[in-house]
Design an enzyme around this catalytic site. Structure first.
Site, PDB file in Angstrom:
ATOM      1  N   ARG A   3     -20.896  14.429 -38.234  1.00 51.70           N
ATOM      2  CA  ARG A   3     -21.542  14.457 -39.548  1.00 51.70           C
ATOM      3  C   ARG A   3     -20.525  14.828 -40.643  1.00 51.70           C
ATOM      4  NH1 ARG A   3     -26.679  14.090 -41.792  1.00 51.70           N
ATOM      5  NH2 ARG A   3     -27.832  13.917 -39.847  1.00 51.70           N
ATOM      6  N   GLU A   5     -32.207  20.196 -45.340  1.00 51.53           N
ATOM      7  CA  GLU A   5     -30.785  20.532 -45.441  1.00 51.53           C
ATOM      8  C   GLU A   5     -30.090  20.112 -46.736  1.00 51.53           C
ATOM      9  OE1 GLU A   5     -30.356  18.543 -41.528  1.00 51.53           O
ATOM     10  OE2 GLU A   5     -28.829  20.076 -41.227  1.00 51.53           O
TER      11      GLU A   5
HETATM   12  N1  MTE Z   1     -36.486  26.661 -43.827  1.00 48.53           N
HETATM   13  C1  MTE Z   1     -36.870  27.850 -43.339  1.00 48.53           C
HETATM   14  N2  MTE Z   1     -37.705  28.609 -44.068  1.00 48.53           N
HETATM   15  N3  MTE Z   1     -36.425  28.319 -42.136  1.00 48.53           N
HETATM   16  C2  MTE Z   1     -35.542  27.586 -41.375  1.00 48.53           C
HETATM   17  O1  MTE Z   1     -35.158  28.016 -40.296  1.00 48.53           O
HETATM   18  N4  MTE Z   1     -34.202  25.517 -41.195  1.00 48.53           N
HETATM   19  C3  MTE Z   1     -33.547  24.448 -41.949  1.00 48.53           C
HETATM   20  C4  MTE Z   1     -34.537  23.722 -42.845  1.00 48.53           C
HETATM   21  N5  MTE Z   1     -35.297  24.671 -43.611  1.00 48.53           N
HETATM   22  C5  MTE Z   1     -35.102  26.313 -41.870  1.00 48.53           C
HETATM   23  C6  MTE Z   1     -35.638  25.877 -43.111  1.00 48.53           C
HETATM   24  C7  MTE Z   1     -32.902  23.469 -41.098  1.00 48.53           C
HETATM   25  S1  MTE Z   1     -31.376  23.812 -40.499  1.00 48.53           S
HETATM   26  C8  MTE Z   1     -33.477  22.269 -40.811  1.00 48.53           C
HETATM   27  S2  MTE Z   1     -32.676  21.107 -39.894  1.00 48.53           S
HETATM   28  C9  MTE Z   1     -34.811  21.915 -41.301  1.00 48.53           C
HETATM   29  O2  MTE Z   1     -35.420  22.978 -42.004  1.00 48.53           O
HETATM   30  C10 MTE Z   1     -35.673  21.518 -40.109  1.00 48.53           C
HETATM   31  O3  MTE Z   1     -36.978  21.291 -40.441  1.00 48.53           O
HETATM   32  P1  MTE Z   1     -37.504  19.891 -41.008  1.00 48.53           P
HETATM   33  O4  MTE Z   1     -36.886  18.828 -40.164  1.00 48.53           O
HETATM   34  O5  MTE Z   1     -38.963  19.996 -40.857  1.00 48.53           O
HETATM   35  O6  MTE Z   1     -37.030  19.817 -42.416  1.00 48.53           O
HETATM   36  N1  LUZ Z   2     -28.516  18.042 -34.993  1.00 43.11           N
HETATM   37  C1  LUZ Z   2     -28.136  17.020 -34.212  1.00 43.11           C
HETATM   38  C2  LUZ Z   2     -28.452  17.961 -36.320  1.00 43.11           C
HETATM   39  O1  LUZ Z   2     -28.191  17.142 -32.998  1.00 43.11           O
HETATM   40  N2  LUZ Z   2     -27.709  15.890 -34.785  1.00 43.11           N
HETATM   41  C3  LUZ Z   2     -27.618  15.731 -36.122  1.00 43.11           C
HETATM   42  O2  LUZ Z   2     -27.227  14.682 -36.603  1.00 43.11           O
HETATM   43  C4  LUZ Z   2     -27.998  16.812 -36.930  1.00 43.11           C
HETATM   44  N3  LUZ Z   2     -27.908  16.730 -38.251  1.00 43.11           N
HETATM   45  C5  LUZ Z   2     -28.245  17.769 -39.003  1.00 43.11           C
HETATM   46  C6  LUZ Z   2     -28.690  18.916 -38.384  1.00 43.11           C
HETATM   47  N4  LUZ Z   2     -28.802  19.006 -37.061  1.00 43.11           N
HETATM   48 MO1  MOS Z   3     -30.825  22.130 -38.770  1.00 43.79          MO
HETATM   49  S1  MOS Z   3     -28.846  22.607 -38.736  1.00 43.79           S
HETATM   50  O1  MOS Z   3     -30.598  20.576 -38.203  1.00 43.79           O
HETATM   51  O2  MOS Z   3     -31.351  22.957 -37.412  1.00 43.79           O
END
Ligand code: MTE
Ligand code: LUZ
Ligand code: MOS
Length: 749
Positions: A305, A706
């Protein structure tokens, strides 16, 4: 308006996390004995003193593992418990199982490890020089950089460093495993990846996956830290439960969690950038040395990524980027919101900041001249689908009156000697989909009960990001019933199997789509029943809990329809599966279409630096963000604000420090500074791009978890710009985090 369905429980303190679960009679507690040394041969483990401690039931080492001592997910290079060598401080060596957590921890202090200590390698460049790689290097190539340098008017080279970051989820890592009469296990884990836990428990215990059930109700935060690294603790609990035939709980304390688990990957990178006389970037080259730590974990995916986001929001015709995942003697670094994207974007933004100087242009003007266009191609061969980079950028400048900011900052800086203002713009372009195409699949199980209430299970794990509320909304809208009739159940590998982790911001996209498909399957059957009941031939729909024919409400309610369907022996349940269409990637050619779509946005930042004390205040961050047609504006605003602050803190405050022996020095909240409300920007404005529907995701939405984290990078460059105003002519510093200490060093060293 629908609120986040989790909020009432959270604010009343009634939400249940792993450590709050009622403990069955006879539950035992595990504590982890970890290596105090970063690198060495493990000659012997002396357990006699520890065994003699009161309350100790058994101490487990690698020798007790009935199956494979292997928890590596992408690459099989990580033992659950060390066997003959240790590779980082904090590596688990033994699990003490005792009647209380206190007894287990006391006994851990009595375990004696006989380790033949060897010098550790901590720096990724040193690891690369010694040939210590997790996997072969990766390289993306677009155009021909070598042939382009000669045509550039400006060519610059530099080095950029960025530090790690502690996830600091409020709920620590942990799990409880409960054996049943068949010797099968029910595991409650604080994990983003229930199937990964299930698979790994089965592998380590030598069981079939059908013998392991993993259930997750919610996490008190994950942020990527529980995508892969929740597994070890769940497997340790399961190992104890399996061998002792008793429930076993392993929940880390904050200090243990900080020392034993991996964080965001630190990177050190080199770049070269070339521009023409008009400020167009013609060529960009970079080499990323990723500090992977002692085991692969997700490092290769994170690095991928980084490469995909190496050019951020910019159209650059000639690119060559090379990534190396370097093995060091630190805890395996892991997923963290942004997943390598922030590290890549920090490099290109550093290059642009310097190039702007060299060209005599403000950085924002240089950024603006190089934004992605309709015909832009990324170095991985993908054409931009519906690029909104310029729309977001221009709208941010206009909406927030960028010219006024500049004029006011210039006036302020002319009038003040000690305090200086700094401004920056930060465009972001983030690809949505797991870069590993295989992972882009999800499932859902929907039960409509005979009273018309609906229970929904998916693979999505709620961790504060509001995915339950979003899926609930998709289900209620699809079925045409009130939100209150729908409940989102826990995530359970027996209800939805073979799941991908909740990660890559894609959980609502993937699982929302699967839930929608399941609802449509039930709805199709219900329409048949309604047509028979009403004798109607028109277009049937359900809206506000009532059946409509050709858009006109009838007397038939949802509840009556469901009851009638049941009486007629209609299947009121559906399982559905969704796999993102059309994405593909070929790692041998490094070409493909790995992302379903991209998320765009731009943030504008203003800071004020105190040139005497080296401190700074964040005056304002104002963004225009492309959330598609948001599934929930309040949740998405929360995601944007939370991610922003996490990104700001990564480049400013959070200073992850290891000593020369690989021991974590920033190992508590007294020496690892995290942001609080006083540090947060005085003002944060989130404007969602309007008329921004997205046909490529559920209900026209876009993922948001993210991408906004990377707006935080703008704060680094705003501070840097203020520093350049305090010390004109001094070369910039490109080494995140830009802590107040580093600011002082810049000013006075
Ligand atoms: N928001 C909260 N409150 N707590 C979390 O742990 N994780 C983040 C984001 N927002 C997180 C968060 C991360 S790393 C990701 S990948 C996404 O939430 C995952 O959830 P989604 O795919 O439903 O957005
Ligand atoms: N996790 C993963 C990730 O396994 N592949 C991804 O591309 C990715 N991208 C963002 C966050 N977690
Ligand atoms: Mo988020 S780093 O994809 O858990």
């Amino acid at each position: 308006m629908l609120r986040n369905v989790d909020t009432p429980l959270h604010v009343r303190g009634e939400s249940v996390f792993v450590d709050d679960l009622p403990e069955p009679d006879g539950t035992l507690h595990g504590a982890v004995c970890a290596s105090p040394v970063a690198h060495g041969g493990l000659r012997a483990i002396h357990l006699d003193d520890a065994r003699a401690c009161p309350g100790v039931v058994r101490i487990l080492t690698a020798a007790d593992i009935p199956g494979q001592n292997e928890i590596g997910n992408i690459i099989a290079d990580e033992p659950l418990l060390a066997e003959c060598a240790v590779h980082y401080v904090g590596q688990p060596v033994a699990l003490v199982v005792a009647r209380t957590p206190e007894a287990a921890r006391e006994a851990v202090t009595r375990v004696r490890l006989d380790i033949d200590e060897q010098p550790p390698v901590l720096d990724p460049r040193a690891a690369a020089a010694a040939g210590h790689f997790i996997a072969p290097p990766r390289r993306l190539v677009l155009g021909d950089v070598d042939a382009t340098w000669a045509h550039c008017q400006t060519v610059l080279e530099g080095r950029v460093d960025s530090g790690g970051q502690e996830h600091l989820y409020l709920e620590m890592q942990g799990a409880m495993a409960v054996p049943d009469e068949k010797g099968h296990l029910r595991v409650y884990s604080s994990t983003q990846g229930p199937t990964a836990v299930q698979r790994t428990v089965a592998r380590v215990l030598g069981l079939g996956m059908h013998a392991v059930q993993v259930e997750v109700r919610r996490l008190g935060g994950g942020f990527g830290g529980k995508e892969d690294q929740a597994t070890a603790w769940a497997v340790l609990a399961a190992l104890g439960a399996c061998l002792l035939r008793r429930p076993v709980k392993v929940v880390l304390r904050r200090g243990e969690d900080m020392r034993m688990t991996g964080k965001r990957h630190p990177y050190s990178s080199d770049y070269r950038i070339g521009l023409d006389g008009a400020g167009k970037i013609l060529a960009f080259e970079a080499t990323y040395y990723q500090n992977a730590g002692a085991a692969a974990d997700l490092s290769t995916a994170v690095l991928e990524r980084t490469l995909f986001h190496s050019t951020n929001s910019y159209h650059i015709p000639n690119v060559r980027v090379t990534g190396m995942s370097c093995r060091t003697n630190l805890p395996p670094f892991t997923a963290f919101r942004g997943f390598g994207g922030p590290q890549g974007m920090f490099v290109i933004e550093s290059a642009i900041a310097r190039a702007a100087d060299a060209c005599g242009l403000p950085a924002w003007e240089l950024q603006r001249r190089n934004l992605l266009e309709a015909d832009s191609v990324f170095p991985y061969g993908m054409r931009v689908y519906d690029p909104r980079a310029r729309r977001c950028f221009e709208e941010a400048l206009a909406r927030y009156h960028w010219e006024d900011w500049q004029r006011e900052a210039a006036a302020f800086n002319a009038a003040n000697r000690r305090f200086k203002r700094g401004l920056s713009a930060m465009p972001v372009c983030f690809g949505i989909s797991f870069t590993n195409t295989m992972l882009n699949q999800a499932g859902a199980l929907v039960h409509v009960y005979t009273d018309g209430s609906v229970g929904v299970s998916t693979a999505a794990v709620e961790m504060g990001q509001g995915v339950n509320t979003k899926i609930l909304r998709v289900v209620a809208r699809t079925l045409g019933i009130p939100d209150a009739r729908v409940s989102i159940d826990s995530t359970d590998t027996r209800r939805v199997a073979n799941t991908s982790p909740t990660a890559a911001s894609a959980a609502a996209d993937l699982n929302g789509m699967a839930a929608q498909l399941a609802c449509q399957a039930v709805l199709e059957r219900l329409r048949g029943v309604a047509a028979a009941l009403l004798g109607a031939a028109g277009r049937l729909a359900i809206h506000d809990g009532r059946v409509q024919v050709d858009g006109r409400a009838t007397d038939l309610t949802w509840e009556q329809l469901v009851a009638a369907a049941y009486m007629r022996r209609t299947n009121l349940s559906a399982q559905a599966y969704f796999a993102t269409p059309d994405i593909h990637y070929d790692k041998t050619t490094e070409q493909g279409e790995p992302f379903r779509y991209h998320v765009f946005g731009t943030a504008l930042t203003q800071v004020t630096v105190d040139g005497l004390r080296g401190t700074y205040t964040l005056d304002a961050v104002r963004m225009v963000h492309d959330a598609g047609a948001s599934l929930d504006v309040l949740i998405d605003r929360g995601q944007a604000e939370g991610a922003l602050l996490q990104g700001i803190a990564w480049v400013t405050l959070e200073d992850l420090l290891f000593d020369a022996k690989g021991r974590l020095m920033s190992n508590s909240l007294t020496n690892y500074k995290v942001p609080d409300l006083h540090f947060a920007p005085r003002e944060v404005d989130v404007a969602f791009l309007e008329e921004a529907g997205n046909p490529r995701a559920v209900l026209q939405s876009k993922a948001i978890g993210e991408p906004p984290l990377m707006y935080g990078i703008g704060t680094y460059f705003a501070i840097l710009s203020a520093l350049r105003a305090l010390r004109p002519g001094r070369p910039g510093v490109y080494d995140a985090p830009l802590t107040p200490e580093k600011v002082l060093r810049f000013l006075y060293a």
